[in-house]
Design a protein around this motif. Sequence first.
Motif, PDB file in Angstrom:
ATOM      1  N   GLU A 165       0.831  -1.212   0.000  1.00  0.00           N
ATOM      2  CA  GLU A 165       0.000   0.000   0.000  1.00  0.00           C
ATOM      3  C   GLU A 165       0.866   1.262   0.000  1.00  0.00           C
ATOM      4  O   GLU A 165       0.615   2.213  -0.743  1.00  0.00           O
ATOM      5  CB  GLU A 165      -0.920  -0.004   1.229  1.00  0.00           C
TER       6      GLU A 165
ATOM      7  N   ASP B 269       2.548   1.739  -3.432  1.00  0.00           N
ATOM      8  CA  ASP B 269       1.584   2.246  -4.428  1.00  0.00           C
ATOM      9  C   ASP B 269       1.347   3.749  -4.250  1.00  0.00           C
ATOM     10  O   ASP B 269       1.317   4.509  -5.223  1.00  0.00           O
ATOM     11  CB  ASP B 269       0.254   1.489  -4.322  1.00  0.00           C
ATOM     12  N   GLN B 270       1.186   4.176  -2.991  1.00  0.00           N
ATOM     13  CA  GLN B 270       0.963   5.608  -2.717  1.00  0.00           C
ATOM     14  C   GLN B 270       2.183   6.435  -3.122  1.00  0.00           C
ATOM     15  O   GLN B 270       2.052   7.526  -3.687  1.00  0.00           O
ATOM     16  CB  GLN B 270       0.664   5.817  -1.229  1.00  0.00           C
TER      17      GLN B 270
ATOM     18  N   GLN C   6       2.341   6.826  -6.947  1.00  0.00           N
ATOM     19  CA  GLN C   6       1.334   7.789  -7.412  1.00  0.00           C
ATOM     20  C   GLN C   6       1.782   9.222  -7.134  1.00  0.00           C
ATOM     21  O   GLN C   6       1.628  10.109  -7.975  1.00  0.00           O
ATOM     22  CB  GLN C   6      -0.011   7.499  -6.742  1.00  0.00           C
ATOM     23  N   THR C   7       2.349   9.445  -5.948  1.00  0.00           N
ATOM     24  CA  THR C   7       2.857  10.772  -5.586  1.00  0.00           C
ATOM     25  C   THR C   7       3.961  11.216  -6.546  1.00  0.00           C
ATOM     26  O   THR C   7       4.094  12.397  -6.855  1.00  0.00           O
ATOM     27  CB  THR C   7       3.406  10.761  -4.136  1.00  0.00           C
TER      28      THR C   7
END
Length: 226
Positions: free
Chosen positions: A127, A130-131, A134-135
């Motif tokens: 998790e 993935d964050q 994306q950032t």
Amino acid sequence: AELDLRLKEMTGEVGGLLLVGASTTIAEFLLPQVLGDFKSKYPKVQPRLTVANSETVENRVAEHTLDIGFIEAPSHRDSVVTDVCCEDELQAVCAPSHPLARLKSATPKQLVQYPFISREAGSGTREVIDQYLQTCGVAPDSLNVVMELGSPEALKGLVATGLGFTILSRAAVMKETRLGQLVRVPLAPRLIRNFSVVYPKEKFRSRLVNTFVQFAKERLAALQAP
């Protein structure tokens, strides 16, 4: 049992059954030393450790089947209290022969060029990765995922064969990097996350749980110090 607990509270004795849950990375690489030290200091405590991914640990704490949990991803439930324990750095990990091993640091755009071995859905590590992607403007599904695994140990074994790279906690690969079996490559920008302790909001917290929370926070911070 409640009366016994109250009597122990009054007499100042720290002891009894302690139901601890921890996500995989914390349980395998950090918590054994913490639990061992705590048991030495408080011999009448009987710790019982459940190992699962962050999502499962958090759910078990919310259901009151665990006294306390340690997780690697942000909490998603309103029914638990979350306290940050310490920081953890995630880094790219590969075999010494892998092209990434020659780099001083690796950007997300460089990572998508190579086969990636991932943790399973529900994993706190996954998790957070993935964050982070994306950032940084990189879609998580642009990673070339060749396999998903539920265990950091299995991940390390596969990465050592040269099949691909992974992203793991610095704490998870200390031994292998020291022995020269794996190489850690810092990400650019660096990927720092928090390890957190979670416990039920409304439940009476015993002196045992409060004592362990304080003890574990201090020990984990010391273990994670550079």
